[in-house]
Write a protein that holds these residues in place. Structure first.
Motif, PDB file in Angstrom:
ATOM      1  N   GLN A   1       9.951  40.549 118.097  1.00 17.59           N
ATOM      2  CA  GLN A   1      10.895  40.190 119.151  1.00 17.59           C
ATOM      3  C   GLN A   1      12.223  39.899 118.449  1.00 17.59           C
ATOM      4  O   GLN A   1      12.329  39.001 117.625  1.00 17.59           O
ATOM      5  CB  GLN A   1      10.387  38.993 119.929  1.00 17.59           C
ATOM      6  CG  GLN A   1      11.398  38.244 120.794  1.00 17.59           C
ATOM      7  CD  GLN A   1      12.223  39.084 121.737  1.00 17.59           C
ATOM      8  OE1 GLN A   1      13.341  39.450 121.395  1.00 17.59           O
ATOM      9  NE2 GLN A   1      11.683  39.372 122.919  1.00 17.59           N
ATOM     10  N   LEU A   2      13.245  40.696 118.757  1.00 16.06           N
ATOM     11  CA  LEU A   2      14.506  40.626 118.019  1.00 16.06           C
ATOM     12  C   LEU A   2      15.272  39.326 118.224  1.00 16.06           C
ATOM     13  O   LEU A   2      16.219  39.042 117.478  1.00 16.06           O
ATOM     14  CB  LEU A   2      15.393  41.823 118.371  1.00 16.06           C
ATOM     15  CG  LEU A   2      14.910  43.181 117.848  1.00 16.06           C
ATOM     16  CD1 LEU A   2      15.908  44.272 118.230  1.00 16.06           C
ATOM     17  CD2 LEU A   2      14.699  43.162 116.341  1.00 16.06           C
ATOM     18  N   TYR A   3      14.877  38.524 119.213  1.00 11.79           N
ATOM     19  CA  TYR A   3      15.494  37.200 119.371  1.00 11.79           C
ATOM     20  C   TYR A   3      15.394  36.410 118.069  1.00 11.79           C
ATOM     21  O   TYR A   3      16.286  35.616 117.744  1.00 11.79           O
ATOM     22  CB  TYR A   3      14.793  36.447 120.505  1.00 11.79           C
ATOM     23  CG  TYR A   3      15.143  34.979 120.585  1.00 11.79           C
ATOM     24  CD1 TYR A   3      16.359  34.556 121.129  1.00 11.79           C
ATOM     25  CD2 TYR A   3      14.259  34.005 120.097  1.00 11.79           C
ATOM     26  CE1 TYR A   3      16.680  33.206 121.193  1.00 11.79           C
ATOM     27  CE2 TYR A   3      14.574  32.662 120.158  1.00 11.79           C
ATOM     28  CZ  TYR A   3      15.788  32.268 120.709  1.00 11.79           C
ATOM     29  OH  TYR A   3      16.104  30.933 120.758  1.00 11.79           O
ATOM     30  N   MET A   4      14.325  36.622 117.329  1.00 12.52           N
ATOM     31  CA  MET A   4      14.121  35.934 116.055  1.00 12.52           C
ATOM     32  C   MET A   4      15.274  36.183 115.088  1.00 12.52           C
ATOM     33  O   MET A   4      15.548  35.359 114.204  1.00 12.52           O
ATOM     34  CB  MET A   4      12.795  36.413 115.454  1.00 12.52           C
ATOM     35  CG  MET A   4      12.434  35.828 114.103  1.00 12.52           C
ATOM     36  SD  MET A   4      10.778  36.416 113.594  1.00 12.52           S
ATOM     37  CE  MET A   4      10.697  35.761 111.927  1.00 12.52           C
ATOM     38  N   PHE A   5      15.964  37.306 115.248  1.00 17.01           N
ATOM     39  CA  PHE A   5      17.010  37.705 114.307  1.00 17.01           C
ATOM     40  C   PHE A   5      18.411  37.713 114.934  1.00 17.01           C
ATOM     41  O   PHE A   5      19.313  38.364 114.400  1.00 17.01           O
ATOM     42  CB  PHE A   5      16.686  39.093 113.732  1.00 17.01           C
ATOM     43  CG  PHE A   5      15.557  39.080 112.748  1.00 17.01           C
ATOM     44  CD1 PHE A   5      15.779  38.835 111.406  1.00 17.01           C
ATOM     45  CD2 PHE A   5      14.258  39.288 113.181  1.00 17.01           C
ATOM     46  CE1 PHE A   5      14.740  38.806 110.497  1.00 17.01           C
ATOM     47  CE2 PHE A   5      13.199  39.257 112.277  1.00 17.01           C
ATOM     48  CZ  PHE A   5      13.439  39.016 110.933  1.00 17.01           C
ATOM     49  N   ASP A   6      18.578  37.002 116.043  1.00 16.54           N
ATOM     50  CA  ASP A   6      19.865  37.030 116.741  1.00 16.54           C
ATOM     51  C   ASP A   6      21.074  36.777 115.831  1.00 16.54           C
ATOM     52  O   ASP A   6      22.020  37.569 115.835  1.00 16.54           O
ATOM     53  CB  ASP A   6      19.857  36.042 117.909  1.00 16.54           C
ATOM     54  CG  ASP A   6      19.671  36.742 119.246  1.00 16.54           C
ATOM     55  OD1 ASP A   6      19.377  37.952 119.245  1.00 16.54           O
ATOM     56  OD2 ASP A   6      19.801  36.081 120.280  1.00 16.54           O
ATOM     57  N   PRO A   7      21.119  35.689 115.057  1.00 10.03           N
ATOM     58  CA  PRO A   7      22.298  35.452 114.213  1.00 10.03           C
ATOM     59  C   PRO A   7      22.508  36.563 113.178  1.00 10.03           C
ATOM     60  O   PRO A   7      23.649  36.958 112.904  1.00 10.03           O
ATOM     61  CB  PRO A   7      21.989  34.115 113.530  1.00 10.03           C
ATOM     62  CG  PRO A   7      20.955  33.471 114.388  1.00 10.03           C
ATOM     63  CD  PRO A   7      20.145  34.586 114.934  1.00 10.03           C
ATOM     64  N   ASP A   8      21.427  37.074 112.613  1.00 14.20           N
ATOM     65  CA  ASP A   8      21.526  38.148 111.627  1.00 14.20           C
ATOM     66  C   ASP A   8      22.063  39.427 112.264  1.00 14.20           C
ATOM     67  O   ASP A   8      22.883  40.143 111.666  1.00 14.20           O
ATOM     68  CB  ASP A   8      20.154  38.433 111.012  1.00 14.20           C
ATOM     69  CG  ASP A   8      19.579  37.248 110.255  1.00 14.20           C
ATOM     70  OD1 ASP A   8      19.967  36.103 110.565  1.00 14.20           O
ATOM     71  OD2 ASP A   8      18.740  37.449 109.368  1.00 14.20           O
ATOM     72  N   LEU A   9      21.608  39.718 113.470  1.00 16.23           N
ATOM     73  CA  LEU A   9      22.074  40.906 114.172  1.00 16.23           C
ATOM     74  C   LEU A   9      23.555  40.811 114.520  1.00 16.23           C
ATOM     75  O   LEU A   9      24.272  41.804 114.498  1.00 16.23           O
ATOM     76  CB  LEU A   9      21.239  41.128 115.438  1.00 16.23           C
ATOM     77  CG  LEU A   9      19.791  41.566 115.192  1.00 16.23           C
ATOM     78  CD1 LEU A   9      18.949  41.377 116.457  1.00 16.23           C
ATOM     79  CD2 LEU A   9      19.740  43.030 114.743  1.00 16.23           C
ATOM     80  N   HIS A  10      24.008  39.614 114.842  1.00 13.72           N
ATOM     81  CA  HIS A  10      25.428  39.423 115.115  1.00 13.72           C
ATOM     82  C   HIS A  10      26.274  39.692 113.867  1.00 13.72           C
ATOM     83  O   HIS A  10      27.368  40.236 113.956  1.00 13.72           O
ATOM     84  CB  HIS A  10      25.696  37.998 115.624  1.00 13.72           C
ATOM     85  CG  HIS A  10      25.312  37.783 117.055  1.00 13.72           C
ATOM     86  ND1 HIS A  10      25.803  38.557 118.086  1.00 13.72           N
ATOM     87  CD2 HIS A  10      24.478  36.885 117.637  1.00 13.72           C
ATOM     88  CE1 HIS A  10      25.295  38.156 119.231  1.00 13.72           C
ATOM     89  NE2 HIS A  10      24.478  37.139 118.986  1.00 13.72           N
ATOM     90  N   ARG A  11      25.747  39.317 112.702  1.00 11.45           N
ATOM     91  CA  ARG A  11      26.505  39.492 111.458  1.00 11.45           C
ATOM     92  C   ARG A  11      26.445  40.930 110.943  1.00 11.45           C
ATOM     93  O   ARG A  11      27.449  41.465 110.467  1.00 11.45           O
ATOM     94  CB  ARG A  11      25.956  38.545 110.385  1.00 11.45           C
ATOM     95  CG  ARG A  11      26.348  37.085 110.568  1.00 11.45           C
ATOM     96  CD  ARG A  11      26.009  36.261 109.338  1.00 11.45           C
ATOM     97  NE  ARG A  11      24.584  36.236 109.081  1.00 11.45           N
ATOM     98  CZ  ARG A  11      23.766  35.290 109.538  1.00 11.45           C
ATOM     99  NH1 ARG A  11      24.236  34.306 110.296  1.00 11.45           N
ATOM    100  NH2 ARG A  11      22.482  35.325 109.265  1.00 11.45           N
ATOM    101  N   ASP A  12      25.264  41.526 110.998  1.00 11.32           N
ATOM    102  CA  ASP A  12      25.066  42.871 110.433  1.00 11.32           C
ATOM    103  C   ASP A  12      23.968  43.557 111.227  1.00 11.32           C
ATOM    104  O   ASP A  12      22.788  43.492 110.863  1.00 11.32           O
ATOM    105  CB  ASP A  12      24.696  42.763 108.953  1.00 11.32           C
ATOM    106  CG  ASP A  12      24.502  44.128 108.289  1.00 11.32           C
ATOM    107  OD1 ASP A  12      24.706  45.167 108.959  1.00 11.32           O
ATOM    108  OD2 ASP A  12      24.138  44.154 107.088  1.00 11.32           O
ATOM    109  N   PHE A  13      24.344  44.198 112.293  1.00  7.72           N
ATOM    110  CA  PHE A  13      23.375  44.769 113.228  1.00  7.72           C
ATOM    111  C   PHE A  13      22.522  45.842 112.559  1.00  7.72           C
ATOM    112  O   PHE A  13      21.286  45.734 112.509  1.00  7.72           O
ATOM    113  CB  PHE A  13      24.110  45.349 114.435  1.00  7.72           C
ATOM    114  CG  PHE A  13      23.209  45.751 115.565  1.00  7.72           C
ATOM    115  CD1 PHE A  13      22.665  44.800 116.409  1.00  7.72           C
ATOM    116  CD2 PHE A  13      22.901  47.089 115.784  1.00  7.72           C
ATOM    117  CE1 PHE A  13      21.828  45.159 117.455  1.00  7.72           C
ATOM    118  CE2 PHE A  13      22.068  47.460 116.828  1.00  7.72           C
ATOM    119  CZ  PHE A  13      21.532  46.499 117.669  1.00  7.72           C
ATOM    120  N   ASP A  14      23.153  46.864 112.026  1.00  6.43           N
ATOM    121  CA  ASP A  14      22.403  47.978 111.426  1.00  6.43           C
ATOM    122  C   ASP A  14      21.625  47.528 110.194  1.00  6.43           C
ATOM    123  O   ASP A  14      20.486  47.953 109.983  1.00  6.43           O
ATOM    124  CB  ASP A  14      23.350  49.121 111.063  1.00  6.43           C
ATOM    125  CG  ASP A  14      23.925  49.815 112.296  1.00  6.43           C
ATOM    126  OD1 ASP A  14      23.214  49.894 113.319  1.00  6.43           O
ATOM    127  OD2 ASP A  14      25.075  50.270 112.245  1.00  6.43           O
TER     128      ASP A  14
END
Length: 317
Positions: A39-52
């Protein structure tokens, strides 16, 4: 074919026909055909910083499928392109009741035609209401405040609200099913507060149409509410089609107010071999690792630790 072989073949065919659909569709793997997803919610802050870059790290951990909680200000087509580049499949999406819900992900139940089109672009076939939200409604007014539900002195939602929510799931699910999308509901622990002789989660499970509405069990939140996931999987066999694989620490106090002490899967109190075996029998198809903050270090390290444990459980059968 001699008479003995004919009788044996006929018996096997009759046995296969008698097996319930929920049992025939189960995978031989404890974690479904995709293995453990995220579940990508776990990585929300990381995705905001570097999505790909974050998607690439998740894929490198051996993950093949994800459930999304937000479009991260991208179009469904752009999001799908990023997943394709990383080699990930979107199996499910959390969808806000309406755009009025704080933190709405970009996917809402307000325009069902658009929602179905967006999910098909993403590749998802499951639209999950992530919490006891409610669309704009003349009876119930604005959505429930999450912050108010976190207060230890806040009363449980009334049974009538869960009944109305079940009706919403039935009505909305009937429309989406015609377009190849299954609606679902994801629990926290607030739905486990006693309301008379039942809980809100029981009310919704028993009032919704099994042919239209699925449920996504968050095993960690269920345990934080003092419940055994195995008991619920057995009692409501066939109703839970997806699961959040989430663990909690021993010092988590049973509550109904969105509180838990998170940890990596296998590091807490949950009996995962028993839970996963019951889930397979019950008909759970998609499994998504999720961990709530705070994290002891990098989120990807926590994911790798959870995945390593789950692979050990799977290998043991």
């Amino acid at each position: 074919m001699n008479r003995r072989d004919l009788i044996k073949s006929s018996a096997l065919l009759m046995l296969a026909a008698s097996v319930p659909a929920v049992a025939r569709r189960k995978s031989t793997s404890l974690l479904g055909k995709d293995g453990a997803g995220v579940q990508l919610y776990m990585f929300d802050p990381d995705l905001h910083r570097d999505f790909d870059g974050t998607l690439a790290k998740i894929a490198a951990a051996g993950v093949r499928s994800v459930e999304i909680a937000s479009l991260h200000r991208r179009s469904p087509a752009d999001f799908r392109a990023a997943l394709d580049k990383a080699g990930l499949k979107c199996r499910s999406a959390h969808v806000a009741a309406s755009s009025a819900v704080p933190g709405a992900s970009g996917l809402t139940f307000e325009d069902l035609g658009k929602l179905a089109d967006d999910l098909k672009v993403l590749g998802a076939r499951n639209a999950v209401l992530p919490l006891f939200q409610f669309p704009k409604d003349p009876v119930w007014g604005p959505p429930v405040s999450f912050m108010s539900l976190m207060r230890a002195d806040s009363p449980p939602l009334p049974a009538e609200r869960y009944e109305r929510m079940a009706d919403f799931l039935n009505q909305t699910g009937a429309v989406l099913k015609k377009q190849g999308i299954m609606i679902g509901y994801h629990n926290h622990n607030g739905e486990l507060a006693p309301i008379g002789d039942k809980t809100g989660l029981q009310i919704m499970l028993e009032r919704t149409d099994p042919d239209i509405v699925d449920f996504e069990m968050d095993a960690g939140w269920l345990a934080a509410g003092g419940q055994d996931p195995v008991v619920w999987l057995q009692r409501y066999r066939g109703r839970f089609n997806q699961m959040h694989v989430k663990d909690i620490r021993a010092d988590t106090v049973v509550n109904y107010h969105l509180q838990q002490k998170p940890t990596e899967v296998g590091s807490g109190t949950m009996d995962w071999p028993a839970i996963l075996k019951a889930a397979r029998v019950s008909g759970v198809r998609n499994f998504f690792v999720e961990q709530e903050p705070p994290f002891p270090g990098a989120r990807i390290d926590s994911l790798n630790k959870s995945l390593s444990y789950l692979r050990t459980v799977e290998a043991a059968g």
